[in-house]
Structure formats: structure tokens, C-alpha cells
Design a protein around this motif. Sequence first.
Motif, short mmCIF file in Angstrom:
data_model
loop_
_atom_site.label_atom_id
_atom_site.label_comp_id
_atom_site.label_asym_id
_atom_site.label_seq_id
_atom_site.Cartn_x
_atom_site.Cartn_y
_atom_site.Cartn_z
N PHE A 266 -6.58 4.27 1.67
CA PHE A 266 -6.81 3.02 0.94
C PHE A 266 -7.66 2.06 1.99
N GLY B 284 -11.45 3.57 1.88
CA GLY B 284 -11.87 2.98 0.46
C GLY B 284 -12.25 1.74 0.12
N SER B 285 -11.39 0.71 0.87
CA SER B 285 -11.65 -0.57 0.60
C SER B 285 -12.58 -1.60 1.82
N GLY B 286 -13.14 -0.66 2.76
CA GLY B 286 -13.61 -1.24 3.85
C GLY B 286 -12.88 -1.97 4.63
N LYS C 65 -9.57 -8.37 -2.01
CA LYS C 65 -8.50 -7.44 -1.46
C LYS C 65 -7.40 -7.06 -2.32
N VAL D 99 0.85 -1.29 -0.08
CA VAL D 99 -0.03 -0.13 0.08
C VAL D 99 0.86 1.20 0.12
N GLY E 122 -11.98 -6.62 4.88
CA GLY E 122 -11.09 -5.62 4.05
C GLY E 122 -9.72 -5.91 4.36
N GLN F 291 -8.58 -4.67 -5.00
CA GLN F 291 -8.65 -3.15 -4.25
C GLN F 291 -7.38 -2.51 -4.38
N TYR G 299 -6.71 1.02 -6.30
CA TYR G 299 -6.14 2.09 -5.60
C TYR G 299 -4.98 2.64 -6.46
#
Lengths: 430, 237
Positions: free
Chosen positions: B64, B67-69, A361, A324, B18, A364, A368
Motif C-alpha cells: 500500500f 502503491g500510494s507514493g 491519501k 491499512v 503519501g 488511496q 487499495y
Amino acid sequence: MLGGVTRDGKCAFNDLSRLCLKACGELKLVDPKINLRVDKSTPLSIFELGTELTKEGLGFPQYANDDVVIPALTRWGYALEDARDYSVAACWEFLIPGCGMDINNIDAVNFVGCLDTALRIVAQRRGDAELSFDDVKAEFFAEIRRRADAIVEKYRHVEILPGPFVSAISTGCVANARDLCKGGRYNNFGIHGTGIAVAVDSLASVRELVFEKQLVTLSELVTLLDTDFAGRPDLLAAAKAAPKMGNADSRADDLAKELVDVWGHAFDGKKNDRGGVFRPGTGSAMYYVWHAREVPASADGRLKGLPFSANYAPSLDVPVKGPVSVVKSFTEPDLVPVSNGGPLTIEIHDSAFLEPDGVTKVAQLVKYFIDRGGHQMQINTINRETLLDAQAHPERHRHLIVRVWGWSGYFIELDKCFQDQIIKRVELKG
Amino acid sequence: MTGRVFEIREFTLQDGPGPRTTVFLQGCPLRCAWCHNPEGQEFGGGREMTDLEVADEVIKTADFLVGSGGGVTFSGGEPLSQAGFVLAVIDRLRRAESHLTYAIETSGFASAEVYREVVAKMDLVLQDVKFPDLEGYRRWTGVDASSIFGNIAWLKDSGVPFVARIPCIPGVNDTREAKDGVARLLAGAPNLLKVELLPYNRLAGAKYAKLGRSYSPGFDGNRVPDLSPVKIVPSPN
Ligand code: SF4
């Protein structure tokens, strides 16, 4: 290339795209490699379809962001309709099929080399006045521009062998009775840039060691680079501990923003002899290996002979917090001006997919990256133990596929230096 | 306020809804014979951080997570041993970002007041259930688990969603009898989302030598634990 938009800008992801993705997941072959065009409005479910392939360890899809790439192409003079039609050359450089004589990968600038030259120039100038970090930065950026200018000069006259077959299937050649080698609708040159992360990390380290903490003078540092930090393990440790790109740390990321901005505009206003422009990018192709051999140790603590990371990715010896933070750091710069092609590469340990919602996940995370204005991304699933075992017992891992850079290949068929590089990449992100 | 942190790991995928960032807190009052993280047991170890530093670290990628729960999970060691610190971090995070979700992974070894205060702030509890009885805990983890059972009983009525996690240790608690006992313990909890059986990590012993400790768990680590499911009696309505 799947997904994206039609020439008139409508969503082009359809049932066939879906079937292609599914079929790839079933076939589990290295080729064809799938590129998937997405943008901010792409629903998570499409990212999940892509991630199902990532989960299989295929090393694709590679994602390209229409929100960044289309404006990049129009900025370089491509007609909007053509820009919407973009695809990729063999690995990642964006091109318009059928109507271009672009040379996507004609040369590359070594950012680590630029900084090395700049440090020596500034260190020489010592005594003139009080040195500041801004002097170093200014010289570094000037060196990037000088090397860009040198590339413009070097490719003043490019002769290409005629290609009658390609010409026959390219737009305009037959009508104009002109072989593609004499120029097509687009005649731009793509220029890679290697070692972005190493250069940024080195710059951050120079600021911290020389100017903020004043542990060493600039000329002493230059000597240390030539001697691989001999006799100064303390400074080597300090260099390694300085801020690094990929940790969502603004002390490094702000420098990356500046560097990418300079690089993105280094060729502004320059034309090649076919009237085409120069497209700077974040790709490396093989240059990351060659360029690393051309420079001594660097100020980030990378010793001589150690490689750069390929493409747009954190330096290999840098412990990063996780994917991330990597995505966050690498999407801080405005990537539109440097979208010749060259992906952020991320490795995900295969345990991410232990639970069924792992696919969501990971999808996601890709979303992002796209939402934050990333240009291109490839994400690989990998398990370090498996790779080490494959080196020791290749016969047990004939079908192990890894993404090398632009391409995926069977791990056991790779040259040892590439195998080692991949294992190293995984060690850091695992 | 400062606490001791073993590690802050981002993009953890098995610690709640998430993608999450997991804050591993240093120190654990238990001594499970199979602990695969012995360097996290000592309260003096890890890195001293302020609540602000931890919150800042999490906030960097909070966009992040939101936004992704996803959200933040506190784990350990035993996070309830640093309950005040955990609460202080949550407090800071809440002020900076109101949409994060919070989870805690705990053995449940804490006073009733501490347990209730922290759990009340959570969106999810990952509750370890190692044994159905005091004897198992005493023999294999070295603690008097009265508080653990009291806390689990309270959790079942708390309305806070929870997942029960059972580490399945071969020959220790993977027997039918032990599992039935745990099933009885968990029965009737409307807020129990699922039960996870975690197989014993066969590499657990690897880190002990580095710490100058020997690893003699007193069971056969090479045996594959029985992971057959636990049958939970549905809650009586
Ligand atoms: S509760 Fe967890 S951290 Fe504590 S000793 Fe047991 S296994 Fe180790």
C-alpha cells in the motif's frame, strides 16, 4: 448508484455522475445516499471526488467493486448484461433494477453460534481419540453447512403478496400476464452471515489456547464460555491477546479465508422453489444485534451480551493497527462467492483531512481495497469527542450525520444503543 | 539488534509524502516544557523490538505504501538517539522493498556524524526548529543546542529536502522576535520545502499526572499562540 459500466460493458461514469457527486457535497443531506461503482481501472481522481463527500462526514459514498460483483452475479446465473446493470437494494444487497424478484435478506447464519455449537459437539466427543484443531474446524464448517441446509428447507414455500404496481414497472410481468409475486426473471434469496470477525477471532483463540499453548482443555473452555470466564481473568486475557482479524496477521486471516470459502459454497447446487439460488453474503442487517443475544461469551474474549460488529468489520473490542491492516486482512478471502452485499466499514478520524492532501491519501486507501479485490466498502469520517458531546448536548449537533450500517442518519435521532455502538467503533479505530 | 519502540502507527497522513507508517522511537534527551508525549521521553520505556520485527511490521502493508507514493517516517521521542537501530531497520526494509521513501522527524539533537549519516539516507527531513538561539533551548528544553544549530546549518547545504516545523508555544517562542530569528536561521536553504507552524497542544498536560509528574510549563497554556507566518528571505542566487 453512480459510475460502473453500461450493459455492453463500457465505462458509465460521466459528467452527470461528477455533477451528482458535487451536488451532494454542496447539499450535505442524508438522502439520497450515494453508491459509487468502481473497479481496478477507475482513476484515483474519481475516488477523490467520492472522498470529498466522506470528508464532509456524510457517511457515503459506499463503494462497490465491479471486478468482484459482476462475476459474483454471473456466477449465480445472472445474464452478463443484467449483471453489469446492478444496483443496490436499500442498504447494500446487489440487485438488478426492474427485472428481479430476489429477496436479498431472507435470513442469516450466526457464525459465532455455529462455532459455539461445534465446540460443544467436539468437547462432548472427548475421550474418543486425541482431539486436534482440525476436528474443531471441520465441525464448525459442518455446522455452517447444516444451518445453510436448514435455511433451504425453511424457505421451501414462500408466498409473497401480489404487487400490481411493481409488477407493472418490472420487465416481463405484463407480457407474461404474471404478477411479480409469482416470480420474476431472477428469484434468488440472499442470506446474511453475522459475526465473521468474532468467529474467526474465536477460532484463532481456540487454536492458541487449547491446542498450541494448552492453557485450557476444550471442555473447560466451553464451561468458561457459559460462565463468562468467571474466576479465570488470566484466560480471558489470553483469549483477548490471541490473533485477531484486521491486523494483517495470517494466523487469523488464513482462518478467515477458510471460513469465507466454506460460507461462499455452502449453498452450491441448492435451489429454492422458484428455481432461484441462494446468495451468501457478508452483510448483517439487524441480525448482528439479535444474534449476539443468542450466544454466550465467545472464545475470543467477548463476554456475553456484547455485540458483534456490523457487516464485514473487525470485532468491536479488538485493537487494530490501523485502516491499512484492516483493508489488507479483509481482502485476503476470495469475496466473489459471498457478494450478496455487506460492506467493510472503516472509520477515519476527521483529523485525516487537516491537510489538503488528506483527501488523496484517504482515496488511496479506498483504491487499495478495490485493487485487492474488496467487494464493498463504506468509509466514515468521525470524531469521538464530537459524538460524546452530541450525546450530552443533542441540541448543538442537529446536523451531525453518521453512517449506522446500510444507512446514514442524524446521530441525535438514533436509539442510544446505536449511538453507543458507533462510539465504540470509533474508540477502537480512532 | 534491538531498539525501544514507543509505537508503530499506520496510515499517518501528516508525516511526509503519501500515506505513511510512522515508527515512534522511545526516549528523548530533551525536556521541552510543553512536551505532549512525556511517556515517550524515558529511554527505558516503550517496547523492546528487533530491527527485524519492526521491518516485518512495516512490510506487511508495504504494498500500500509503495502503491500510494508513501513510506516510512521515524519519529519519537528522538529517533537519532537510536540512530544505529534506525539504520538497521532501513537496511532491512531496503532489502525487502526498494521503493519505500524514508523520512525522519527530529529535534536535531545528535552529534554531527550521527546526524549526517542518518539524514543522508532520508528522502525528507522534518526538522524541528524551536528557538533561534541557545538561550531558548537551554531555558525551555534543558539542552545545549550547539549541535542542533550545527546540524541545521549542514542540512541547509545537504540537498536533502526538508520541512521546518516550529512548535508555537504561547509567550515562549511565538514572538515576532523569535520568529524573525528562526526565519534568518532558515534563510537561503534551497532544499527547504515549507515551514509549518504547529500550534501548542492545549491538552499537552493531560498525561503528566498519570506518570506521577506534575505539569507546570511556566507559560500560559490557555493563550492562543500567534501563528502569523514566518517570512523567509529567498535564497540568494
Ligand atoms: S523533542 Fe519532542 S519528544 Fe523530546 S521532549 Fe521535546 S517535545 Fe517531547
